[in-house]
Design a protein around this motif. Structure first.
Motif, PDB file in Angstrom:
ATOM      1  N   SER A 118      20.643  50.618 -30.643  1.00  0.00           N
ATOM      2  CA  SER A 118      21.718  51.370 -30.011  1.00  0.00           C
ATOM      3  C   SER A 118      21.855  50.910 -28.564  1.00  0.00           C
ATOM      4  CB  SER A 118      21.397  52.867 -30.060  1.00  0.00           C
ATOM      5  OG  SER A 118      20.291  53.149 -29.218  1.00  0.00           O
ATOM      6  N   PRO A 119      23.017  51.180 -27.932  1.00  0.00           N
ATOM      7  CA  PRO A 119      23.196  50.780 -26.535  1.00  0.00           C
ATOM      8  C   PRO A 119      22.106  51.332 -25.610  1.00  0.00           C
ATOM      9  CG  PRO A 119      25.297  51.426 -27.486  1.00  0.00           C
ATOM     10  CD  PRO A 119      24.242  51.745 -28.505  1.00  0.00           C
ATOM     11  N   ILE A 120      21.697  52.584 -25.869  1.00  0.00           N
ATOM     12  CA  ILE A 120      20.658  53.193 -25.023  1.00  0.00           C
ATOM     13  C   ILE A 120      19.336  52.460 -25.187  1.00  0.00           C
ATOM     14  CG2 ILE A 120      19.306  55.283 -24.615  1.00  0.00           C
ATOM     15  CD1 ILE A 120      21.731  56.927 -25.344  1.00  0.00           C
ATOM     16  N   GLN A 121      18.990  52.115 -26.436  1.00  0.00           N
ATOM     17  CA  GLN A 121      17.748  51.385 -26.685  1.00  0.00           C
ATOM     18  C   GLN A 121      17.799  50.002 -26.060  1.00  0.00           C
ATOM     19  OE1 GLN A 121      17.706  51.733 -31.007  1.00  0.00           O
ATOM     20  NE2 GLN A 121      15.977  53.154 -30.916  1.00  0.00           N
ATOM     21  N   THR A 122      18.965  49.376 -26.067  1.00  0.00           N
ATOM     22  CA  THR A 122      19.124  48.052 -25.444  1.00  0.00           C
ATOM     23  C   THR A 122      18.896  48.135 -23.943  1.00  0.00           C
ATOM     24  OG1 THR A 122      20.740  47.419 -27.142  1.00  0.00           O
ATOM     25  CG2 THR A 122      20.688  46.107 -25.115  1.00  0.00           C
ATOM     26  N   VAL A 123      19.480  49.175 -23.319  1.00  0.00           N
ATOM     27  CA  VAL A 123      19.316  49.353 -21.874  1.00  0.00           C
ATOM     28  C   VAL A 123      17.854  49.639 -21.531  1.00  0.00           C
ATOM     29  CG1 VAL A 123      19.885  50.837 -19.913  1.00  0.00           C
ATOM     30  CG2 VAL A 123      21.679  50.136 -21.500  1.00  0.00           C
ATOM     31  N   MET A 124      17.209  50.529 -22.306  1.00  0.00           N
ATOM     32  CA  MET A 124      15.806  50.862 -22.052  1.00  0.00           C
ATOM     33  C   MET A 124      14.922  49.638 -22.226  1.00  0.00           C
ATOM     34  SD  MET A 124      15.821  54.017 -21.148  1.00  0.00           S
ATOM     35  CE  MET A 124      14.087  54.428 -21.230  1.00  0.00           C
ATOM     36  N   SER A 125      15.235  48.808 -23.212  1.00  0.00           N
ATOM     37  CA  SER A 125      14.464  47.583 -23.436  1.00  0.00           C
ATOM     38  C   SER A 125      14.619  46.624 -22.266  1.00  0.00           C
ATOM     39  CB  SER A 125      14.920  46.917 -24.741  1.00  0.00           C
ATOM     40  OG  SER A 125      14.213  45.718 -24.955  1.00  0.00           O
ATOM     41  N   TRP A 126      15.856  46.534 -21.716  1.00  0.00           N
ATOM     42  CA  TRP A 126      16.096  45.667 -20.566  1.00  0.00           C
ATOM     43  C   TRP A 126      15.341  46.170 -19.333  1.00  0.00           C
ATOM     44  CZ3 TRP A 126      18.490  46.735 -15.838  1.00  0.00           C
ATOM     45  CH2 TRP A 126      18.725  45.621 -15.027  1.00  0.00           C
ATOM     46  N   ILE A 127      15.374  47.490 -19.116  1.00  0.00           N
ATOM     47  CA  ILE A 127      14.671  48.072 -17.971  1.00  0.00           C
ATOM     48  C   ILE A 127      13.175  47.824 -18.080  1.00  0.00           C
ATOM     49  CG2 ILE A 127      14.055  50.247 -16.834  1.00  0.00           C
ATOM     50  CD1 ILE A 127      16.830  51.285 -17.553  1.00  0.00           C
ATOM     51  N   ARG A 128      12.636  47.936 -19.303  1.00  0.00           N
ATOM     52  CA  ARG A 128      11.203  47.753 -19.513  1.00  0.00           C
ATOM     53  C   ARG A 128      10.750  46.341 -19.131  1.00  0.00           C
ATOM     54  NH1 ARG A 128      11.190  49.902 -24.136  1.00  0.00           N
ATOM     55  NH2 ARG A 128      11.338  48.029 -25.412  1.00  0.00           N
ATOM     56  N   GLN A 162      11.841  57.004 -22.756  1.00  0.00           N
ATOM     57  CA  GLN A 162      11.735  55.771 -23.547  1.00  0.00           C
ATOM     58  C   GLN A 162      11.156  56.068 -24.926  1.00  0.00           C
ATOM     59  OE1 GLN A 162       9.970  52.143 -21.719  1.00  0.00           O
ATOM     60  NE2 GLN A 162       8.509  52.244 -23.407  1.00  0.00           N
ATOM     61  N   SER A 163      10.108  56.908 -24.969  1.00  0.00           N
ATOM     62  CA  SER A 163       9.489  57.264 -26.244  1.00  0.00           C
ATOM     63  C   SER A 163      10.447  58.076 -27.097  1.00  0.00           C
ATOM     64  CB  SER A 163       8.208  58.065 -25.988  1.00  0.00           C
ATOM     65  OG  SER A 163       7.627  58.501 -27.193  1.00  0.00           O
ATOM     66  N   LEU A 164      11.194  58.985 -26.464  1.00  0.00           N
ATOM     67  CA  LEU A 164      12.145  59.830 -27.181  1.00  0.00           C
ATOM     68  C   LEU A 164      13.258  58.990 -27.795  1.00  0.00           C
ATOM     69  CD1 LEU A 164      12.309  62.937 -27.571  1.00  0.00           C
ATOM     70  CD2 LEU A 164      14.036  62.946 -25.751  1.00  0.00           C
ATOM     71  N   MET A 165      13.759  58.023 -27.035  1.00  0.00           N
ATOM     72  CA  MET A 165      14.820  57.152 -27.544  1.00  0.00           C
ATOM     73  C   MET A 165      14.315  56.261 -28.677  1.00  0.00           C
ATOM     74  SD  MET A 165      17.496  58.021 -26.040  1.00  0.00           S
ATOM     75  CE  MET A 165      18.070  58.897 -24.592  1.00  0.00           C
ATOM     76  N   GLY A 166      13.021  55.963 -28.642  1.00  0.00           N
ATOM     77  CA  GLY A 166      12.442  55.133 -29.699  1.00  0.00           C
ATOM     78  C   GLY A 166      12.050  55.922 -30.936  1.00  0.00           C
ATOM     79  N   GLY A 167      12.264  57.249 -30.899  1.00  0.00           N
ATOM     80  CA  GLY A 167      11.960  58.080 -32.050  1.00  0.00           C
ATOM     81  C   GLY A 167      10.487  58.355 -32.257  1.00  0.00           C
TER      82      GLY A 167
END
Length: 272
Positions: free
Chosen positions: A6-16, A256-261
């Motif tokens: 998802s777009p949110i997961q993509t952004v979180m992955s980039w930030i990480r 980040q954990s919440l978005m990753g399920g």
């Protein structure tokens, strides 16, 4: 076939993947953006402080649910609860003798529930208490806060004892969560209810900090002079900022954990 992010997961992955300096910059930009947003939509900024108290109450409610339904206090820092009860008790005293208002009632309810949590941990659920992990020496924060209150305190017309107590509870609130962070640092795995509670503390601290910053901006600095002269007004603002940034790192990994399920939060080394 690999599932699309998802777009949110993509952004979180980039930030990480970004270096610490970039993450810090993004954190500051995000905080400033939220402050601007709050200033636009919240016309009575005192409501932010009430919202902060409400979110704190929600966090404690999560703890109560954990203690009553799961019958365990594993992962909860008794020392953080005791420090919270201490600064709330001192703040209540100051409220009664200096300015009785709605905040006094909210603090009374929060103190009552915090004392109940302490009772449950100390007596009913003592076998599940992780005493070896809750190894933060509280005098490391209580003594410095007491010394700071003697050196830097309000210069108002109230009695000197009341002014010292006021300063003490402001300083102690800023660092009261440190034992809880030490527990999570020692375990590295944070179960859901404890994670929800600490995240609620982070949100409550941010709303309280936003309340003070927006009040200072709206009064064009007059609020700081109303608190007194010398270093005290700046220390009040600095304490609010410190207690927000103490929990910022954890809140990032929580989201980040919440978005990753993931239901259980696993903290990397060096966090909190």
């Amino acid at each position: 076939m690999k599932a699309e992010k998802s777009p949110i997961q993509t952004v979180m992955s980039w930030i990480r993947r970004q270096p610490p300096k970039v993450k810090a910059f993004l954190c500051v930009v995000t905080a400033m953006t939220i402050l601007v947003f709050l200033r636009v939509i919240v016309h009575e900024h005192d409501n932010l402080f009430i919202a902060s108290e409400a979110v704190h109450a929600v966090g404690i409610s999560v703890l109560i649910y954990k203690l009553t339904k799961e019958k365990t206090c594993a992962g909860i820092s008794l020392k953080t609860q005791e420090l919270t009860a201490l600064f709330l008790a001192v703040r209540l005293y100051c409220s009664f003798v200096m300015e009785f208002d709605l905040h006094t009632l909210l603090d009374s309810a929060t103190l009552a529930t915090t004392l109940w949590v302490i009772y449950m941990i100390r007596f009913n659920l003592r076998p599940t208490y992780m005493e070896d992990k809750d190894n933060f020496a509280i005098y490391y924060v209580v003594v410095p806060c007491a010394v700071m209150s003697l050196l830097i305190h309000p210069s108002t017309r109230h009695h000197i004892i009341n002014r010292l107590f006021w300063a003490f509870c402001v300083y102690l609130e800023a660092v009261s969560v440190l034992p809880q962070l030490r527990v999570m640092q020692n375990t590295k795995i944070v179960e859901p209810f404890t994670a929800h509670y600490v995240f609620a503390l982070g949100i409550a601290r941010f709303l309280s900090c936003a309340h003070w910053i927006l009040q200072v901006l709206d009064t064009r600095g007059r609020l700081l002079t109303a608190l007194g002269y010398g270093l005290w007004p700046l220390m009040v603002l600095l304490s609010e900022i410190i207690q927000t940034f103490i929990l910022a790192d954890f809140c990032y990994y929580y989201v980040q954990s919440l978005m990753g399920g993931q239901l259980v939060l696993r903290l990397p080394s060096g966090v909190v």
